[in-house]
Scaffold this active site. Sequence first.
Site, PDB file in Angstrom:
ATOM      1  N   LYS A  52      -9.938  -4.505  -8.257  1.00 35.05           N
ATOM      2  CA  LYS A  52      -9.415  -5.310  -7.159  1.00 35.05           C
ATOM      3  C   LYS A  52      -8.474  -4.483  -6.287  1.00 35.05           C
ATOM      4  O   LYS A  52      -7.937  -3.463  -6.716  1.00 35.05           O
ATOM      5  CB  LYS A  52      -8.683  -6.535  -7.702  1.00 35.05           C
ATOM      6  CG  LYS A  52      -7.435  -6.207  -8.516  1.00 35.05           C
ATOM      7  CD  LYS A  52      -6.763  -7.469  -9.028  1.00 35.05           C
ATOM      8  CE  LYS A  52      -5.527  -7.135  -9.865  1.00 35.05           C
ATOM      9  NZ  LYS A  52      -4.841  -8.352 -10.344  1.00 35.05           N
ATOM     10  N   TYR A 272      19.282   9.225   9.955  1.00 33.58           N
ATOM     11  CA  TYR A 272      19.803   8.150  10.790  1.00 33.58           C
ATOM     12  C   TYR A 272      21.215   7.783  10.369  1.00 33.58           C
ATOM     13  O   TYR A 272      21.521   7.647   9.188  1.00 33.58           O
ATOM     14  CB  TYR A 272      18.906   6.905  10.676  1.00 33.58           C
ATOM     15  CG  TYR A 272      17.524   7.096  11.244  1.00 33.58           C
ATOM     16  CD1 TYR A 272      17.339   7.531  12.550  1.00 33.58           C
ATOM     17  CD2 TYR A 272      16.399   6.835  10.476  1.00 33.58           C
ATOM     18  CE1 TYR A 272      16.070   7.698  13.076  1.00 33.58           C
ATOM     19  CE2 TYR A 272      15.123   6.993  10.990  1.00 33.58           C
ATOM     20  CZ  TYR A 272      14.970   7.432  12.298  1.00 33.58           C
ATOM     21  OH  TYR A 272      13.707   7.597  12.808  1.00 33.58           O
TER      22      TYR A 272
END
Length: 379
Positions: A52, A272
């Site tokens: 799956k 950042y």
Amino acid sequence: MNPLPKLARPREVNATSPENAPSLRIDLAAVRSNYLEMRRRYRGQVLSAVLKSDAYGVGLEPVARTLAAAGCRDFWVNDLEEAARVRLNAPAATAYTLMGLAGAHIGDFEALGAVPAVATLAELEHCARHAMLDRRRIAVAVQIDTGLGRLGLCEEELVFLAGQPDMLAHLDIRLWVSHLAAYNLPEDPENAEQRRKLRDWVSALPHAPVSLAASSGVFMPPDWHFEMARVGSALYGVQTSAVWQDGLIPCYELSAPVIRIAEFPAGRHLGYRGTTELKRPSRIATIAIGYANGLPQRFAEIGTVRFAGMPVPLVGGIAMNMTMIDLTDVPEGDIVDGARAVFLDRAQPVEPLAERLDCAPNVLLTQIGAGTRRVYFND
């Protein structure tokens, strides 16, 4: 610290070629070995494979071909689309769909040669009505909710079904299916309660094989195995139990190339909002991988990276497509063209990282597999 090297001029690269991109290398021999190890341990009749979600992000098609060549004849997928992919790559196999009909018509499954593991009484009635019109029987598996609560018929619905001989006469029930809620805790008493319910409930229904065990269940004693086991995580070398499962080999290696090396002075802030302040003159490499590739942003705080065989720290956080690592302590001679940073492999598998992130290991594997170029070997 060794003197920092003079930087060479940046070389032009083809960013789309595998050697210049992040990659998830998949060892198909390890997948095959894991399947055979699980088959050695299993005491039931049929060991099936769960593919799956694109084989847990590893890639459905190559895994299906590998396992079919190893003798696997029964596969589990999410839906009809994935079932079609299995049938194309393993034409002799049976594909079961865990999401039931998922809005499709049972005729679509018959045309493909797939078997839905029906999830509701309404789906079961749909299949029976279609079979009645054609005066024949239709192949289905039936999911039973013994405690997980997601999908499947409850006790009251099974009692109703047992009292519907006309409906049952048109259903070729291939399998009764349930799943342990505490699959990762073998000694949890709720597991035994689920097993008891499953045995009791199916005793009043038409005889058919039973499937309860997933990967962890195969490591439990034989009275948990029943007639079919559904092995998923173990195929890829992922541990899913609180009790260590011997004999499994991680099939994955996540790595990415260097795209820039720069020297920075002590006190320089990187990333950042200046996430990292350098405490010494440093040699920093920017690596072509980030959260778009499925790498969790918290990997920067708790993950481990290897470069030239050495553990190195991450700095500056993780951006969408880039991550920085500190190579200051790596000998200059080991920083060569084509060198790659390794984020996950057999030496540093997904389980410790998942534990620190408080998530299942398959969360990481499926996200990384969905976002990163996959390269296969040993097929």
